[in-house]
Design a protein around this motif. Structure first.
Motif, PDB file in Angstrom:
ATOM      1  N   THR A 110     -27.572 -64.120  38.995  1.00 50.67           N
ATOM      2  CA  THR A 110     -26.909 -62.820  38.825  1.00 50.67           C
ATOM      3  C   THR A 110     -25.914 -62.840  37.670  1.00 50.67           C
ATOM      4  O   THR A 110     -25.500 -61.791  37.189  1.00 50.67           O
ATOM      5  CB  THR A 110     -26.174 -62.420  40.109  1.00 50.67           C
ATOM      6  OG1 THR A 110     -25.250 -63.453  40.461  1.00 50.67           O
ATOM      7  CG2 THR A 110     -27.149 -62.199  41.254  1.00 50.67           C
ATOM      8  N   THR A 158     -36.545 -72.598  41.251  1.00 55.69           N
ATOM      9  CA  THR A 158     -36.483 -72.274  42.676  1.00 55.69           C
ATOM     10  C   THR A 158     -36.707 -73.499  43.550  1.00 55.69           C
ATOM     11  O   THR A 158     -36.037 -73.686  44.579  1.00 55.69           O
ATOM     12  CB  THR A 158     -37.525 -71.195  43.007  1.00 55.69           C
ATOM     13  OG1 THR A 158     -37.290 -70.051  42.192  1.00 55.69           O
ATOM     14  CG2 THR A 158     -37.438 -70.778  44.459  1.00 55.69           C
ATOM     15  N   LYS A 182     -34.155 -75.092  46.398  1.00 52.54           N
ATOM     16  CA  LYS A 182     -34.605 -75.315  47.773  1.00 52.54           C
ATOM     17  C   LYS A 182     -34.437 -76.777  48.167  1.00 52.54           C
ATOM     18  O   LYS A 182     -33.988 -77.082  49.291  1.00 52.54           O
ATOM     19  CB  LYS A 182     -36.070 -74.902  47.908  1.00 52.54           C
ATOM     20  CG  LYS A 182     -36.592 -74.975  49.330  1.00 52.54           C
ATOM     21  CD  LYS A 182     -38.030 -74.509  49.437  1.00 52.54           C
ATOM     22  CE  LYS A 182     -38.535 -74.611  50.867  1.00 52.54           C
ATOM     23  NZ  LYS A 182     -39.946 -74.200  50.999  1.00 52.54           N
ATOM     24  N   ALA A 215     -26.823 -66.297  43.523  1.00 49.95           N
ATOM     25  CA  ALA A 215     -28.031 -65.661  44.055  1.00 49.95           C
ATOM     26  C   ALA A 215     -27.805 -64.164  44.212  1.00 49.95           C
ATOM     27  O   ALA A 215     -26.673 -63.694  44.415  1.00 49.95           O
ATOM     28  CB  ALA A 215     -28.400 -66.270  45.407  1.00 49.95           C
ATOM     29  N   ASP A 216     -28.871 -63.397  44.113  1.00 49.69           N
ATOM     30  CA  ASP A 216     -28.810 -61.965  44.394  1.00 49.69           C
ATOM     31  C   ASP A 216     -28.396 -61.785  45.857  1.00 49.69           C
ATOM     32  O   ASP A 216     -29.038 -62.343  46.760  1.00 49.69           O
ATOM     33  CB  ASP A 216     -30.188 -61.351  44.154  1.00 49.69           C
ATOM     34  CG  ASP A 216     -30.191 -59.839  44.332  1.00 49.69           C
ATOM     35  OD1 ASP A 216     -29.261 -59.305  44.954  1.00 49.69           O
ATOM     36  OD2 ASP A 216     -31.150 -59.207  43.851  1.00 49.69           O
ATOM     37  N   LYS A 265     -28.917 -59.596  47.932  1.00 48.43           N
ATOM     38  CA  LYS A 265     -30.001 -59.082  48.775  1.00 48.43           C
ATOM     39  C   LYS A 265     -30.934 -60.198  49.258  1.00 48.43           C
ATOM     40  O   LYS A 265     -31.621 -60.037  50.269  1.00 48.43           O
ATOM     41  CB  LYS A 265     -30.810 -58.034  48.007  1.00 48.43           C
ATOM     42  CG  LYS A 265     -30.015 -56.783  47.675  1.00 48.43           C
ATOM     43  CD  LYS A 265     -30.854 -55.823  46.830  1.00 48.43           C
ATOM     44  CE  LYS A 265     -30.047 -54.587  46.443  1.00 48.43           C
ATOM     45  NZ  LYS A 265     -30.829 -53.667  45.580  1.00 48.43           N
ATOM     46  N   THR A 266     -30.967 -61.306  48.520  1.00 48.02           N
ATOM     47  CA  THR A 266     -31.843 -62.431  48.908  1.00 48.02           C
ATOM     48  C   THR A 266     -31.084 -63.530  49.650  1.00 48.02           C
ATOM     49  O   THR A 266     -31.688 -64.510  50.080  1.00 48.02           O
ATOM     50  CB  THR A 266     -32.499 -63.053  47.661  1.00 48.02           C
ATOM     51  OG1 THR A 266     -31.489 -63.701  46.861  1.00 48.02           O
ATOM     52  CG2 THR A 266     -33.195 -61.986  46.818  1.00 48.02           C
ATOM     53  N   LEU A 267     -29.775 -63.367  49.782  1.00 51.43           N
ATOM     54  CA  LEU A 267     -28.947 -64.448  50.319  1.00 51.43           C
ATOM     55  C   LEU A 267     -29.336 -64.816  51.748  1.00 51.43           C
ATOM     56  O   LEU A 267     -29.438 -66.004  52.098  1.00 51.43           O
ATOM     57  CB  LEU A 267     -27.470 -64.034  50.256  1.00 51.43           C
ATOM     58  CG  LEU A 267     -26.416 -65.132  50.387  1.00 51.43           C
ATOM     59  CD1 LEU A 267     -26.632 -66.227  49.357  1.00 51.43           C
ATOM     60  CD2 LEU A 267     -25.020 -64.536  50.250  1.00 51.43           C
ATOM     61  N   SER A 320     -32.184 -64.522  53.252  1.00 53.26           N
ATOM     62  CA  SER A 320     -33.459 -65.244  53.312  1.00 53.26           C
ATOM     63  C   SER A 320     -33.296 -66.703  52.906  1.00 53.26           C
ATOM     64  O   SER A 320     -34.012 -67.582  53.397  1.00 53.26           O
ATOM     65  CB  SER A 320     -34.494 -64.562  52.410  1.00 53.26           C
ATOM     66  OG  SER A 320     -34.106 -64.618  51.048  1.00 53.26           O
ATOM     67  N   TRP A 321     -32.351 -66.991  52.025  1.00 52.73           N
ATOM     68  CA  TRP A 321     -32.093 -68.370  51.605  1.00 52.73           C
ATOM     69  C   TRP A 321     -31.371 -69.158  52.699  1.00 52.73           C
ATOM     70  O   TRP A 321     -31.735 -70.291  52.999  1.00 52.73           O
ATOM     71  CB  TRP A 321     -31.252 -68.387  50.338  1.00 52.73           C
ATOM     72  CG  TRP A 321     -32.001 -68.215  49.049  1.00 52.73           C
ATOM     73  CD1 TRP A 321     -32.063 -67.089  48.274  1.00 52.73           C
ATOM     74  CD2 TRP A 321     -32.785 -69.200  48.378  1.00 52.73           C
ATOM     75  NE1 TRP A 321     -32.829 -67.308  47.161  1.00 52.73           N
ATOM     76  CE2 TRP A 321     -33.293 -68.597  47.194  1.00 52.73           C
ATOM     77  CE3 TRP A 321     -33.120 -70.527  48.646  1.00 52.73           C
ATOM     78  CZ2 TRP A 321     -34.100 -69.271  46.290  1.00 52.73           C
ATOM     79  CZ3 TRP A 321     -33.931 -71.206  47.745  1.00 52.73           C
ATOM     80  CH2 TRP A 321     -34.407 -70.581  46.585  1.00 52.73           C
ATOM     81  N   VAL A 341     -25.518 -54.826  52.432  1.00 50.25           N
ATOM     82  CA  VAL A 341     -26.062 -56.174  52.603  1.00 50.25           C
ATOM     83  C   VAL A 341     -25.272 -56.931  53.659  1.00 50.25           C
ATOM     84  O   VAL A 341     -25.846 -57.621  54.518  1.00 50.25           O
ATOM     85  CB  VAL A 341     -26.045 -56.936  51.261  1.00 50.25           C
ATOM     86  CG1 VAL A 341     -26.517 -58.370  51.452  1.00 50.25           C
ATOM     87  CG2 VAL A 341     -26.905 -56.213  50.231  1.00 50.25           C
TER      88      VAL A 341
END
Length: 332
Positions: free
Chosen positions: A8, A81, A85, A108-109, A111-113, A115-116, A163
């Motif tokens: 970001t 990525t 991971k 990280a975005d 919105k994806t946090l 999921s991570w 979010v």
């Protein structure tokens, strides 16, 4: 999952400006971290040297911690990525995983946090976020850094309210705590020097120098006063930490600014006085040299003026002789 990781922010990596400036100015970052050119090298250094994940060193000579210097180096390596991971799933040290999770929290975005970090919200592995401090589970740590905007004396990038609402709803659904404790899940007094945990401090400098009674972290070569009594010569911690892997590990640890045992206050005062004396001596030497140079310049000016006067007299004498000769010739 080996494609590029989407940042970001690729300039400041969303680090607070005071913290980032001190990282970029630290000896450890410039002489050690920048020598590492691969993800593997940084991970090895984290394994060898990191024992807490606070942003600033402890002690009177405040400076960026080893953990955050290495975190910044990971930012600059532009991980893919798969490497991100592998970092958050690494099993050699909880501090490798913690730094990987901090990496995600910063760049990280939002919105994806979820999921991570979702798989780690109830993770039971333990770590001590502070030097010699209480241990928390990885789940406590993860929940705190995504629910709380402030992290010890620094600040995370803001997560948009929609979010954050989704994160809270997911925690409630899984029956997990959804309110932050602060200080990376440890709880305790607010490190920023304010009573209200939701209130931003006047400045980072104020929270460092006023709340702690310490100087702001403005020295490139700052060293950390660690809890020396907690570590014995065998490498074992009195607080229950695991022994160091090897003698080489101890040598590497000595190189790291987060693990250099600081000297006493009297020694630091003596070094400060010595530096003051050396600075005054250099100033006196410069003043004397300037004075000598001015004297030499004045001497050259005097000699030049005397030479000019001598030439003027010679010209006048030759003109007078010519006049006398011409007068004699005319009368004769």
């Amino acid at each position: 999952m080996s494609g590029p990781f989407v940042y970001t922010n690729t300039t400041t990596f969303n680090l607070e400006s005071v913290l980032r400036a001190n990282i970029l100015g630290s000896d450890y970052y410039n002489k050690t971290c920048l020598e590492m050119s691969t993800w593997e090298e940084v991970i090895d250094e984290i394994y060898e040297c990191v024992e807490d994940v606070e942003p600033w060193m402890s002690g009177n000579a405040r400076g960026p911690s080893t953990a955050f210097c290495l975190l910044h180096r990971l930012f600059t390596l532009k991980l893919n990525t798969k490497q991100v991971k592998d970092t958050i799933n690494h099993r050699d040290s909880p501090y490798i995983r913690a730094i990987g999770l901090l990496f995600l929290r910063y760049v990280a975005d939002p919105k994806t946090l979820l999921s991570w970090v979702g798989p780690f919200l109830a993770d039971k592995e333990e770590l001590a976020p502070s030097p010699g401090g209480d241990k928390v589970t990885m789940g406590d740590f993860v929940r705190d850094i995504i629910l709380e905007q402030y992290y010890f004396e620094t600040i995370f990038p803001r997560i948009p309210k929609p979010v954050m609402d989704n994160i809270v709803e997911e925690l409630k659904r899984r029956g997990l705590p959804y309110k932050p404790k602060g200080n990376a899940g440890q709880g305790g007094p607010d490190r920023r020097g304010v009573d209200d945990g939701n209130k931003r401090p006047p400045s980072v400098k104020a929270s460092l120098s006023v709340a702690f009674g310490q100087r702001a972290p403005n020295r490139a070569g700052a060293r950390e006063d660690r809890y020396a009594s907690a570590i014995s010569h065998t490498g074992k911690s009195n607080t229950g930490a695991a022994p160091g892997p090897s003698t080489a590990h101890e040598r590497v640890r000595e190189r790291s600014p987060s693990n250099v045992y600081g000297s006493s206050r009297s020694s630091r005062d003596e070094r400060d006085r010595e530096r003051g004396r050396e600075s005054r001596d250099r100033d006196r030497d410069r003043d004397r040299e300037r004075e000598r140079e001015r004297d030499r310049e004045r001497g050259r000016d005097y000699r030049d003026r005397d030479s000019d006067r001598g030439r003027d007299r010679d010209y006048r004498d030759r003109d007078y002789d010519r006049w006398v000769l011409a007068t004699c010739v005319s009368f004769c």
